[in-house]
Enzyme design. Sequence first.
Site, PDB file in Angstrom:
ATOM      1  N   ARG A 268       9.448  38.867   5.497  1.00 54.89           N
ATOM      2  CA  ARG A 268      10.653  39.437   6.116  1.00 54.89           C
ATOM      3  C   ARG A 268      11.086  40.729   5.414  1.00 54.89           C
ATOM      4  NH1 ARG A 268      14.517  34.159   7.400  1.00 54.89           N
ATOM      5  NH2 ARG A 268      12.848  32.743   8.029  1.00 54.89           N
TER       6      ARG A 268
ATOM      7  N   GLU B 295      11.546  36.660  17.815  1.00 54.98           N
ATOM      8  CA  GLU B 295      13.004  36.609  17.667  1.00 54.98           C
ATOM      9  C   GLU B 295      13.452  37.802  16.831  1.00 54.98           C
ATOM     10  OE1 GLU B 295      14.638  33.491  15.182  1.00 54.98           O
ATOM     11  OE2 GLU B 295      16.535  33.467  16.277  1.00 54.98           O
TER      12      GLU B 295
HETATM   13  C1  LIG Z   1      18.153  30.505  10.158  1.00 57.65           C
HETATM   14  C2  LIG Z   1      18.389  29.537   9.014  1.00 57.65           C
HETATM   15  C3  LIG Z   1      17.803  28.182   9.334  1.00 57.65           C
HETATM   16  O1  LIG Z   1      16.381  28.217   9.260  1.00 57.65           O
HETATM   17  C4  LIG Z   1      15.930  27.018   8.664  1.00 57.65           C
HETATM   18  N1  LIG Z   1      14.620  27.261   8.054  1.00 57.65           N
HETATM   19  C5  LIG Z   1      14.281  28.327   7.312  1.00 57.65           C
HETATM   20  N2  LIG Z   1      12.989  28.230   6.929  1.00 57.65           N
HETATM   21  C6  LIG Z   1      12.513  27.064   7.461  1.00 57.65           C
HETATM   22  C7  LIG Z   1      11.258  26.397   7.428  1.00 57.65           C
HETATM   23  N3  LIG Z   1      10.228  26.923   6.764  1.00 57.65           N
HETATM   24  N4  LIG Z   1      11.125  25.220   8.078  1.00 57.65           N
HETATM   25  C8  LIG Z   1      12.179  24.699   8.763  1.00 57.65           C
HETATM   26  N5  LIG Z   1      13.405  25.270   8.824  1.00 57.65           N
HETATM   27  C9  LIG Z   1      13.552  26.444   8.183  1.00 57.65           C
HETATM   28  C10 LIG Z   1      17.012  26.696   7.644  1.00 57.65           C
HETATM   29  O2  LIG Z   1      16.995  25.329   7.359  1.00 57.65           O
HETATM   30  C11 LIG Z   1      18.255  27.088   8.399  1.00 57.65           C
HETATM   31  O3  LIG Z   1      18.656  26.006   9.183  1.00 57.65           O
END
Ligand SMILES: CC[C@H]1O[C@@H](n2cnc3c(N)ncnc32)[C@H](O)[C@@H]1O
Length: 482
Positions: free
Chosen positions: A100, A171
């Site tokens: 990112r 996205e």
């Molecule tokens: C926008 C933020 C959201 O993305 C989720 N998130 C970020 N990286 C991951 C990931 N690697 N696997 C699952 N959920 C993820 C995080 O828990 C939060 O709810």
Amino acid sequence: MELKNKKWTEAEFNKVREEVLTHWPTGKDVDLQEAAQFLKGIPEHKNFAAKLRKAKQEGITLAQPRAGVALVDEHIKLLQHLQNEGEADFLPCTIDSYTRQNRYNECQVGIEESIKTNRSMLNGFPAVNHGVHNCRKVLAAVETPLQARHGTPDSRLLAEIIHAGGWTSNEGGGISYNIPYAKSVSVERSLLDWQYCDRLAGLYEEMGIEINREPFGPLTGTLVPPSMSNAVAIIEGLLAAEQGVKSLTLGYGQCGNLVQDVAAIRSLIELSEEYFKTYGYKVDLTTVFHQWMGGFPADESKAFGVISWGAATAALAGATKVIVKTPHEAVGIPTMEANAQGIKATKQTLNLLKGQRLQMSKELELEIKLIKAETKCILDKVLELGKGDFAIGTVKAFEAGVIDVPFAPSKYNVGKMLPARDNNGAVRYLEFGNIPMTKEIKDFNKQLLEERAKSEGRQVSFQMVVDDIYAVGKGTLVGKPE
Ligand SMILES: CC[C@H]1O[C@@H](n2cnc3c(N)ncnc32)[C@H](O)[C@@H]1O
């Protein structure tokens, strides 16, 4: 390149593209014509835009998790579990934090560390480093459309690789993946870089391939007033449409009051359709509702309460898609089992509510009107500042504090606006900063917050904001004094 809300010519695009594809060695595997051929061969049930359009026609809400791990085979195993056990309707590839920030060298280290330790040392899938063919390997291993989900101000190389890899949705946007995610990226820079991503999607569209774009609705996910997030979503949608995007999913992050959340989605649909008609853009418009983006309870049973409430609100609002949280939200990256559980709880709720909508009421009608009026105040000012150009207007609107996202890390965001919940938990403006709202709107927000203050026996104050930030994690919506 000078920023203006004008479709890039192929010459302008190709000039930038030459340099973008050199940002990492995997860029050299991207060949637009070859990629177009590959994409044309993907069956319709694995095309994001097509599946969204079908869901909108059927009036159903589909479920999509977030998920991403460092290594290709583990990522495939994860996605197959979320598809087969979780019954996910769409699959993500959540991209890691280094990608990112375009720090591909650190991704390489993370990949090597993950191989060495046999665990994911990155918090997502490093798609740029893995490259086109590995993205295609992921696509071949699943039966649902794939989308890149991330938070990348400069997503140009990432967009090139994931689309060439057959992932038919990306996205993000020049505001929504900069202001909540970066500290020092200028709005002009991120708007230009996202015009590139949108133009790429537009080029594929012109070659007969549907690519979906999904601006990131929740922004900071912390008490963002619906009119502020809807204004950003509509701007990003219009900028994307100008670059030739034809499939757009505009998003919104749950705030927690049912009437306000339903009104946010309904007003987002109505107002964006109005703007797209005004500007003559023929776009497949769908909506996405993000389950609660704020602090979560650590207790997994309570977390399922929050997840199911988000699913119910998305269904009653009639959103096309809902982004699913997991019972591990309070602790971090979920296990694949916990992730699947979040999807199953969500789909159970969606199925029970299939065909049901929150009926129109005086309160709902008032809230839709209020959100539309507030959103138009913001958009009208952006357009005025840009002398008719939404891209230029957006840069000036941030400078002036007309667009102001609460709790954003970006130094380009003035951060003068303050939100707080009213007595029913709806998010209101406590401080307007430089946001140009009518006196009537300001008085109405003030009156609702005064009513809460009175019922809590305290003054309207910043303490309400603090209390509201911690409330849901502590089990309530409104942060009332203990
Ligand atoms: C926008 C933020 C959201 O993305 C989720 N998130 C970020 N990286 C991951 C990931 N690697 N696997 C699952 N959920 C993820 C995080 O828990 C939060 O709810």
